[in-house]
Write an enzyme that holds these catalytic residues in place. Structure first.
Site, PDB file in Angstrom:
ATOM      1  N   ASN A 106       0.862  -1.183   0.000  1.00 57.20           N
ATOM      2  CA  ASN A 106       0.000   0.000   0.000  1.00 57.20           C
ATOM      3  C   ASN A 106       0.899   1.234   0.000  1.00 57.20           C
ATOM      4  O   ASN A 106       1.496   1.564   1.015  1.00 57.20           O
ATOM      5  CB  ASN A 106      -0.888  -0.035   1.257  1.00 57.20           C
ATOM      6  N   LYS A 145       0.075   4.299  -0.286  1.00 55.09           N
ATOM      7  CA  LYS A 145      -0.553   5.486   0.335  1.00 55.09           C
ATOM      8  C   LYS A 145      -0.310   6.721  -0.533  1.00 55.09           C
ATOM      9  O   LYS A 145      -0.257   6.606  -1.744  1.00 55.09           O
ATOM     10  CB  LYS A 145      -0.042   5.670   1.772  1.00 55.09           C
ATOM     11  N   HIS A 202      -9.279   0.686   4.929  1.00 53.12           N
ATOM     12  CA  HIS A 202      -7.990   0.915   5.602  1.00 53.12           C
ATOM     13  C   HIS A 202      -8.201   1.814   6.827  1.00 53.12           C
ATOM     14  O   HIS A 202      -9.031   2.726   6.796  1.00 53.12           O
ATOM     15  CB  HIS A 202      -6.988   1.546   4.630  1.00 53.12           C
ATOM     16  N   GLU A 233      -6.644   4.226   7.944  1.00 52.75           N
ATOM     17  CA  GLU A 233      -6.491   5.680   7.694  1.00 52.75           C
ATOM     18  C   GLU A 233      -7.758   6.247   7.056  1.00 52.75           C
ATOM     19  O   GLU A 233      -8.125   7.398   7.311  1.00 52.75           O
ATOM     20  CB  GLU A 233      -5.242   5.929   6.823  1.00 52.75           C
ATOM     21  N   GLU A 291      -5.347  -5.609  10.359  1.00 50.62           N
ATOM     22  CA  GLU A 291      -4.314  -4.605  10.610  1.00 50.62           C
ATOM     23  C   GLU A 291      -4.588  -3.918  11.945  1.00 50.62           C
ATOM     24  O   GLU A 291      -5.373  -2.964  12.010  1.00 50.62           O
ATOM     25  CB  GLU A 291      -4.320  -3.549   9.507  1.00 50.62           C
ATOM     26  N   GLY A 321       2.467   1.653  10.842  1.00 46.28           N
ATOM     27  CA  GLY A 321       3.389   2.776  10.717  1.00 46.28           C
ATOM     28  C   GLY A 321       4.075   3.142  12.027  1.00 46.28           C
ATOM     29  O   GLY A 321       4.674   4.201  12.141  1.00 46.28           O
ATOM     30  N   SER A 335       3.567  -2.799  10.258  1.00 42.99           N
ATOM     31  CA  SER A 335       5.024  -2.797  10.430  1.00 42.99           C
ATOM     32  C   SER A 335       5.688  -4.121  10.051  1.00 42.99           C
ATOM     33  O   SER A 335       6.617  -4.563  10.735  1.00 42.99           O
ATOM     34  CB  SER A 335       5.381  -2.385  11.864  1.00 42.99           C
TER      35      SER A 335
HETATM   36  C1  PEP Z   1      -0.627  -0.205   6.148  1.00 45.92           C
HETATM   37  O1  PEP Z   1      -0.725   1.000   6.063  1.00 45.92           O
HETATM   38  O2  PEP Z   1      -1.493  -0.946   5.661  1.00 45.92           O
HETATM   39  C2  PEP Z   1       0.543  -0.734   6.854  1.00 45.92           C
HETATM   40  C3  PEP Z   1       0.532  -1.975   7.226  1.00 45.92           C
HETATM   41  O3  PEP Z   1       1.570   0.154   7.070  1.00 45.92           O
HETATM   42  P1  PEP Z   1       3.009  -0.204   7.723  1.00 45.92           P
HETATM   43  O4  PEP Z   1       3.483  -1.465   7.061  1.00 45.92           O
HETATM   44  O5  PEP Z   1       3.865   0.975   7.391  1.00 45.92           O
HETATM   45  O6  PEP Z   1       2.777  -0.378   9.172  1.00 45.92           O
END
Ligand code: PEP
Length: 252
Positions: free
Chosen positions: A9, A11, A97, A99, A169, A175, A215
């Site tokens: 992703n 973003k 997601h 966000e 997630e 993040g 992460s």
């Molecule tokens: C995400 O935004 O879906 C995500 C998993 O981000 P990160 O890997 O940076 O934690």
């Protein structure tokens, strides 16, 4: 047999030039890999989707959108429809997601509409959900995840799950550099599969790929992916660097 998936992703990162470069690098990095049962997907921003699709043709790389609107078309300034995504060759869309939920007020009810519209447009969905840190601290993570899944997906019939990938997630791991332990991920993924089985039966539940996101890095991917109910990852930060993303793909 359900597929393994590593999805990046991107973003709101990568302009046109950077998109061209990273697509080329990722294509090259997976070209000679024996991907076995693993799909590799990237989700660039809307304006660069058509370029990414064009440049991924005849390669093993797939392209997804990060979002879409719930309506078919109409007076929704600034929005993008499922039909538009289809028309440029996008076959998959990420929905829900954290966000989008946190910054754009996307609710389970809205996501149920988006899910219905995406399926009506024959798009595959990577459906994201996960608990906040306070939910986990209070021991409510399973109740939260269960209601997110039920509220947005349980209006569907079992056939729809041929076109749905789930992405667990935990918000506290996105993040932040903080990752769920492989055991925490496995426990939740097994719970998610049981939740699906309780409504649709175990055949459907066993056929759905469930990704972990939060992460994931080259250093932890292998252990997380080794868990029986973890079928891959949704990768944010580490999907922007070809070496990291490629190493995560190789973790299978
Ligand atoms: C995400 O935004 O879906 C995500 C998993 O981000 P990160 O890997 O940076 O934690």
């Amino acid at each position: 047999m359900r597929k393994n998936i590593v999805a990046g992703n991107w973003k709101m990162n990568n302009d046109l030039k950077a998109t061209r470069k990273l697509v080329k690098q990722i294509k090259k990095s997976i070209e000679d890999k024996d991907l076995n049962n693993t799909r590799v997907v990237i989700a660039p921003t809307f304006v660069n989707l058509a370029t990414a699709v064009k440049r991924s043709k005849k390669s093993k790389l797939e392209v997804a959108a990060q979002n879409m609107h719930q309506a078919t078309n109409g007076a929704y300034t600034g929005e993008v429809s499922g039909e538009m995504l289809k028309s440029i060759g996008v076959k998959t869309v990420i929905l829900g997601h954290s966000e989008r939920r946190a910054y754009f007020g996307e609710t389970d009810a809205l996501l149920a509409e988006k899910v219905n519209t995406a399926l009506a447009n024959n798009l595959e969905i990577i459906f994201c959900f996960g608990e906040e840190l306070t939910d986990r601290k209070e021991g409510n993570q399973e109740a939260v995840v269960e209601s997110q899944i039920k509220n947005a997906l349980f209006q569907l019939d079992s056939n729809a799950f041929k076109h749905i990938v789930l992405a667990y997630e935990p918000v506290w791991a996105i993040g932040t550099g903080e990752t769920a332990s492989p055991e925490q991920a496995q426990d939740m993924h097994a719970f998610i599969r049981n939740t699906l089985a309780s409504k649709y039966g175990s055949e459907v539940a066993d056929s759905v790929s469930i990704l972990y996101g939060g992460s994931v890095k080259p250093a932890n991917a292998k252990e997380i992916f080794s868990k029986p109910d973890v079928d891959g990852g949704l990768i944010g930060g580490a999907s922007l660097k070809v070496d990291d993303f490629s190493a995560i793909v190789s973790a299978f």
